[in-house]
Scaffold this motif. Structure first.
Motif, PDB file in Angstrom:
ATOM      1  N   PRO A 155       0.813  -1.211   0.000  1.00 46.74           N
ATOM      2  CA  PRO A 155       0.000   0.000   0.000  1.00 46.74           C
ATOM      3  C   PRO A 155       0.847   1.263   0.000  1.00 46.74           C
ATOM      4  O   PRO A 155       1.900   1.316   0.620  1.00 46.74           O
ATOM      5  CB  PRO A 155      -0.800  -0.093   1.305  1.00 46.74           C
ATOM      6  N   ARG A 156       0.339   2.274  -0.720  1.00 48.64           N
ATOM      7  CA  ARG A 156       1.051   3.546  -0.784  1.00 48.64           C
ATOM      8  C   ARG A 156       0.942   4.252   0.549  1.00 48.64           C
ATOM      9  O   ARG A 156      -0.107   4.290   1.166  1.00 48.64           O
ATOM     10  CB  ARG A 156       0.422   4.421  -1.873  1.00 48.64           C
ATOM     11  N   GLU A 158       3.050   7.769   2.835  1.00 50.10           N
ATOM     12  CA  GLU A 158       3.989   8.861   2.640  1.00 50.10           C
ATOM     13  C   GLU A 158       4.757   9.148   3.907  1.00 50.10           C
ATOM     14  O   GLU A 158       4.209   9.131   5.004  1.00 50.10           O
ATOM     15  CB  GLU A 158       3.244  10.134   2.272  1.00 50.10           C
ATOM     16  N   LEU A 170       0.217  -8.419   7.703  1.00 47.32           N
ATOM     17  CA  LEU A 170      -0.134  -8.392   6.281  1.00 47.32           C
ATOM     18  C   LEU A 170       0.985  -7.759   5.471  1.00 47.32           C
ATOM     19  O   LEU A 170       1.341  -8.223   4.380  1.00 47.32           O
ATOM     20  CB  LEU A 170      -1.445  -7.605   6.092  1.00 47.32           C
ATOM     21  N   LYS A 174       3.558  -9.283   2.502  1.00 51.45           N
ATOM     22  CA  LYS A 174       3.790  -8.655   1.201  1.00 51.45           C
ATOM     23  C   LYS A 174       5.279  -8.447   0.950  1.00 51.45           C
ATOM     24  O   LYS A 174       5.748  -8.618  -0.178  1.00 51.45           O
ATOM     25  CB  LYS A 174       3.045  -7.321   1.122  1.00 51.45           C
TER      26      LYS A 174
END
Lengths: 752, 474
Positions: A155-156, A158, A170, A174
């Motif tokens: 997931p993106r 910032e 999770l 990944k």
């Protein structure tokens, strides 16, 4: 607690210059204490004590309790709140006839601003954080040569204040999957060497079968090419013929001439495509011939000792593979030593520092796990590298290696390697390059001259485009524009390509000001932008290029971040503009003020005349903000700014009439009797507050860089940097250089 | 009732837009030895922004359920399985008075406020579902699943200086670890149900290596997973060594990491085990079904491309139901939407839910909110209905589940934390008396405590602001 939002536009702030006077915190304490008694007390006596004194103090605020400077400094929160209300003209209430002069208001604000000098010099807690998605993807690309898209499933997120650095299960899954995929891409296993012995073949007991028997085994062909299948077998009454099939198709026939108790090899070659395959070997002449007259033919006994498949021969290694596989096992080089030769440079780069012997040993143990199970050398190396890519030394920036010795609370400078990482991830969102790494290895990076030169180099490098994605997009609010909810029936212009163009425009503008080392005031107003044919429709300009090109702007209403179509879109509601959102955006993102949220007890509309309310246009409805004192304090500033931008619709097109066909009234009046009309004049007003803008941008960049909210000493640093930037013509690069060579950037406080 | 039986016993991943079918595994049994009763599952479905109170609460409780408030109409098919609880308050959000929407979701399963002294980071409390997962998850492949219709990783500081993740997170594994939700149905399916990654082949279609399981001897079987597990073991040791060297602040980061690696090892082992069962099931003749009567696994259609919100919720709901049915997990959360970014074009609405929920008494907006409430309850009724339709033992899957639907605000206009809309579906293994409306005397913490207790979770103390077990469930 709201920051001091309530600063009126009419007051000149003296804060910036006083803050740069650096005494020790003790000296500051003495000075502030004296100033309180000398300057502030008279003001309080004249304007405040009547209501906020000893008898029945309003809002329970009794200022007469503070009889000395020391007493006052013991409750800084009280004074911050008081100063903010005084600056916004909220206090004393408008109905009071005696009001402080602007100078007196400024004096109070300046005194309170001086509180930050009470902070001892402290770089703040330095904690490690994990790589963000973009940083992780870029690092894989630089480290392995992998395609950054391989990390798309992560997931993106910032970097910046509020960045959550935890690694939930999770995400860990990944990381493992992505490391696997990236390595597979790069270390494509291009050769296969598999051997099955009798017991491993399915379909026969110990490799023996008679008559129409068949054995099979499955494998994965790594590449297209020629494969050699060697069968060690023996046959009763040779020659026995074995039909060899792959995935059901015949690839040849092996003639077995050896006897059952002395099996011998026969090799056939075939061409195979990459992918999963099932190899089956069955008898082509299952019965002994000739059959005895009249009787059933006897089955031919076969013995299979082993089947081996090898191939295809030497594919050329890719550049990435050559870079990784600097050694190969051979006669004089046992596999583990070859693995070590590969591991050492890889771990140095992956961990962004020289690896410790214990770490190398642990990874070599991983190599051995696979090696001892008979895996090919490349496979074992692959497992070892995968282990490195899921280790915390790779995923986190940048763990202490234990050499920073110090007691709890000690302040230590960042190690060279930590500094190199911090620099490269700040400016490029990726790992340090060879030059930075070499300087870190040599221990030279913290030399001020070397450091300054490196910072300039990093900014000048094209990779610093990452600064928009890492900082600029979030600052302007454009980071989620792709998912922005806009009613596409009402605004069909807001397609995916349009959103991309809006983001790209901001990115190019940011980059132009950075690379050209322009003044940051060009963010507020400038005479150029970037557009392609899609975006030009918003501007009403004629651009034929489907790629973004630089476009001059003659309309003074356009130009600068306040009027970027992307910004105008993200500060709208799905189906109409929102002057409140736009006003807030300007105040928060540009000027650094944080209006508090509306009070929860906003009176419901049914207290008003519902019928009449329905007939008002947007502007008139919002006049309620002015009539209600609970709203007025903030909305007297928020709303006019928003109205100043009302000529821009939801997607940023200029309009002279709103949805109901009424002409747009873009006039505004800000506290302090500042009147303006339209975007061009609004921009000039914002430009007049350039020091506030500068300070805001500096604070945001510093917070982003340190990846935390600013507190305590950071504020002093921010002030100093803002001063330096102002003295240097407000150049954009100066902010970044100052931040990357600042005290909190170069040091950290240990907590043990 | 789904009577269709599976034709194929193999799992074939045909890509997006496919219907997934699972093999009927013998290993689909309850992992704990000699379980006395069927396990209780706990599910949570969340809607933001409160409800139109007038259309939600029965004006005449005595006539419930014959007389239903309009928003509850969609519940009719499952009404006999539902318990409507009236009067549950959550924690008062002061001092975060300006941040109602950061508080509504983050307190829904924690009944605790964020730590005000560390508000710019995540520091709250483990959520009820994670407390349950810690215990109930020992027996299942995944301790819990968190699903949502929108990605929930947000960075930044919001109102009242609160970390923005609070706006989008309801599940907290520990006080400091917010959990992400899975959004893509295909990704959820792959993670929860695939027996191993598809075999990749340059330029060719993906093939599930499970297809070849039957034709390879056991020792031929790819050893990928057990190597991964041993590899992770070594990585973990090395990381623990690193942890000893770093400062205290950094140590807690690495703690998080170590915990996740441990979870990952468990999961890899579970996938290994599942694959072994597939191989075994394919190789050996079918044995007699276990003593528990069970429906065939739910068939779930995974949609391709962009899908409407309601379809998204339903397919995620199906996946949650399937996960419960096949004991992949016993704890699940479905965040059907968050305060930010939800609008209902399917209902013809062009204003965002949040905007409409600030109705200010306006009749049109209130009607729109009621429409949204009804639409959301349709999806809840759908999920409950799916569970009701799956046979399990003497009853249905729903009988062994407690599925809670609710919102973190009572009313979106006043942002009140009182009288939260709360509906439970399912008998919780016989521990919840359903088919009625009850006035609740307790708060959100009491409710969560009661739900967990009924699922067999041992609690040292009540959850959050709870002080007791909410009695009205019985």
């Amino acid at each position: 607690m709201a920051r001091s939002f309530h600063r009126s536009l009419g007051i000149a702030l003296l804060i910036v210059s006083t803050a740069s006077a650096q005494g020790t915190p003790e000296e500051a304490r003495t000075r502030l204490s004296r100033e309180f008694e000398r300057d502030i007390v008279p003001i309080l006596s004249r304007y405040c004590i009547a209501c906020h004194g000893f008898s029945k103090p309003k809002s329970d605020l009794n200022l007469s309790l503070f009889r000395s400077g020391e007493a006052a400094l013991s409750k800084p929160q009280v004074w911050k709140e008081a100063a903010s209300r005084i600056s916004s003209f909220e206090m004393p209430p408008k109905k009071e006839p005696t009001q402080p002069t602007p100078d007196e208001r400024a004096r109070v604000a300046a005194w309170v601003a001086g509180f930050r000098q009470l902070q001892p010099k402290d770089p703040g807690r330095g904690t490690i954080r994990r790589l963000s998605q973009v940083e992780y993807a870029n690092t894989l690309a630089d480290l392995l040569g992998a395609d950054p898209k391989v990390a798309d499933e992560i997931p993106r997120d910032e970097v910046g204040p509020g960045f959550n650095s935890s690694i939930p299960p999770l995400l860990m899954e990944k990381y493992l999957a992505v490391a696997e995929a990236a390595l597979e891409d790069v270390i494509k296993p291009d050769q296969l060497k598999l051997k099955w012995t009798a017991g491993q073949l399915r379909g026969a007991v110990d490799g023996r079968f008679a008559g129409p028997g068949e054995v099979n085994a499955s494998f994965i062909a790594p590449a297209e090419g020629s494969y050699a299948i060697t069968i060690r077998a023996g046959s009763e009454k040779p020659p026995g013929k074995l039909a060899v099939r792959v995935n059901g198709e015949s690839v040849g026939e092996a003639r077995i001439n050896a006897a059952p108790n002395t099996p011998g090899p026969t090799t056939i070659t075939c061409k195979l495509l990459p992918g999963s395959a099932v190899l089956s070997v069955g008898s082509a002449n299952p019965f002994l011939e000739p059959a005895p007259a009249g009787a059933k033919p006897a089955p031919r006994n076969m013995v299979l000792e082993s089947i081996e498949i090898v191939g295809p021969p030497g594919a050329k290694p890719t550049a990435q593979q050559r870079r990784l596989f600097v050694a190969a096992p051979g006669k004089d080089l046992p596999p583990r030593d070859a693995a070590r030769k590969i591991l050492e440079p890889f771990a140095r780069r992956a961990f962004r520092r020289p690896p410790r012997p214990a770490e190398l040993d642990a990874l070599l143990k991983v190599f051995e796990l696979a090696d001892h199970q008979g895996a090919m050398f490349t496979e074992s190396v692959r497992l070892m590298l995968k282990a490195a890519l899921v280790s915390p030394s790779f995923l986190y920036l940048t763990p202490d290696d234990g050499t920073a010795n110090g007691a709890d609370g000690a302040i230590v400078p960042l190690g060279d390697h930590q500094l190199a990482s911090r620099l490269s991830y700040l400016f490029w969102s990726t790992m340090p390059d060879d030059e930075l790494s070499a300087l870190a290895d040599a221990g030279k990076l913290r030399d001020p001259a070397v450091l300054a030169a490196q910072v300039r180099r990093l900014i000048a490098d094209a990779r610093s485009r990452a600064l928009f994605q890492g900082f600029g997009a979030a600052w302007l609010g454009l980071d989620h524009i792709a998912e922005l909810d806009i009613d596409e029936k009402k605004f069909p212009l807001m397609t995916k390509p349009m959103r991309r163009a809006m983001l790209e425009e901001a990115s190019l503008l940011f980059d132009a000001i950075l690379r050209g080392n322009r003044s940051i005031l060009e963010f507020i107003d400038c005479d150029y932008t970037f557009a392609n044919d899609t975006l030009a429709r918003v501007y009403g300009l004629d651009v034929k290029d489907s790629k973004m090109v630089r476009v001059p702007l003659t309309d003074r209403n356009r130009g600068g971040i306040l009027t970027l179509p992307g910004v105008l879109a993200v500060t709208s509601l799905p189906n109409r503009t929102s002057p409140v959102k736009r006003g807030r955006w300007v105040l928060e993102q540009v000027l650094g003020q944080t209006p508090p949220a509306p009070p929860a007890d906003v009176p419901p509309l049914d207290k008003q005349d519902a019928g009449a309310a329905g007939k008002l246009n947007l502007r008139q409805k919002m006049e309620r903000h002015r009539s209600n004192p609970a709203c007025f304090g903030c909305h007297q500033t928020i709303d006019p700014i928003g109205f100043g931008l009302e000529n821009f619709d939801v997607v940023g097109r200029w309009r002279d009439k709103d949805e109901s066909g009424l002409p747009i009234d873009a006039k505004g009046e800000l506290p302090g009797d500042i009147r303006f009309s339209g975007p061009a004049e609004l921009k000039r007003i914002v430009l007049a507050r350039k020091d506030e803008f500068c300070r805001n941008l500096v604070r945001r960049i510093l917070a982003h860089t340190l990846c935390r909210s600013l507190s305590g000493y950071d504020e002093i640093v921010a002030d100093e940097i803002a001063d330096a930037v102002a003295r240097d013509g407000y150049r954009f690069q100066t902010i970044w250089i100052q931040v990357a060579t600042s005290y909190p950037f170069l040091n950290r406080r240990i907590s043990r | 009732m789904d009577q269709r039986w599976l034709i194929s016993r193999r799992t074939v991943l045909r890509g997006l837009g496919a219907t997934m079918a699972l093999p009927l595994l013998e290993s689909m049994g309850w992992a704990e030895p000699r379980a006395a009763k069927l396990p209780v599952r706990i599910g949570f479905m969340y809607m933001p922004d409160g409800v139109n109170q007038k259309e939600f609460w029965p004006s005449n409780p005595a006539a419930f359920p014959q007389l239903l408030p309009s928003s509850l109409e969609p519940l009719r098919p499952v009404l006999d399985q539902c318990l409507l609880l009236d009067g549950i308050d959550n924690v008062n959000r002061s001092p975060f008075n300006d941040a109602a929407h950061a508080i509504e979701l983050s307190t829904w399963l924690t009944a605790t406020l964020p730590d005000a002294t560390r508000r710019d980071t995540i520091s709250i409390a483990p959520s009820a579902d994670q407390i349950a997962a810690e215990q109930l998850g020992q027996y299942t492949m995944l301790p819990s699943v968190e699903l949502g219709t929108r990605a929930n990783e947000l960075t930044g500081i919001g109102q009242d200086g609160l970390n923005k993740r609070y706006y989008t997170t309801g599940n907290f594994r520990t006080a400091t670890q917010p959990l992400p939700v899975m959004v893509s149905p295909a990704e959820v399916y792959k993670r929860l149900f695939a027996t191993r990654g598809a075999v990749r082949k340059a330029g060719g279609p993906e093939i599930d290596a499970g297809q070849f399981a039957a034709s390879s001897a056991p020792s031929d079987a790819p050893k990928g997973e057990s190597l991964d597990r041993s590899m992770l073991d070594l990585v973990r040791e090395s990381a623990a060594d690193l942890q000893r060297r770093v400062s205290r602040d950094d140590q807690s980061q690495i703690d998080d990491y170590l915990d996740s690696v441990r979870q990952l090892e468990k999961r890899v082992a579970a996938v290994e085990q599942r694959r072994a069962s597939v191989v075994k099931a394919a190789a050996t003749p079918p044995v007699a079904a276990s003593s528990v009567a069970r429906s065939a696994p739910l068939e779930v259609k995974i949609p391709a491309g962009d899908i409407a919100w309601s379809e998204h919720v339903r397919v995620l709901g199906d996946l949650l139901v399937l996960a419960f049915q096949t004991d992949v997990t016993r704890v699940g959360t479905l965040i059907t939407s968050m305060n930010q970014g939800i609008r209902y074009p399917e209902l013809g609405q062009s204003e965002a839910h949040h905007e409409l929920s600030h109705h200010g008494g306006d009749a049109a907006k209130l009607a729109a909110v009621a429409k949204i409430d009804r639409f959301n309850l349709e999806q809840f009724a759908y999920v409950a209905g799916r569970m009701k339709g799956l046979k399990e033992g003497p009853g249905s899957l729903l009988d062994n589940t407690i599925l809670m639907w609710g919102s973190g605000l009572g009313d979106g206009d006043s942002h009140t934390h009182q009288r939260l809309p709360t509906i439970l579906a399912g008998k919780g293994g016989g521990t919840v008396r359903v088919g009625r409306y009850a006035k609740a005397h307790g708060n959100q913490g009491d409710l969560l405590t009661a739900i967990l207790a009924r699922a067999g979770v041992k609690l040292p103390k009540p959850i959050g602001i709870g002080t007791k077990l909410l009695q009205e469930l019985a």
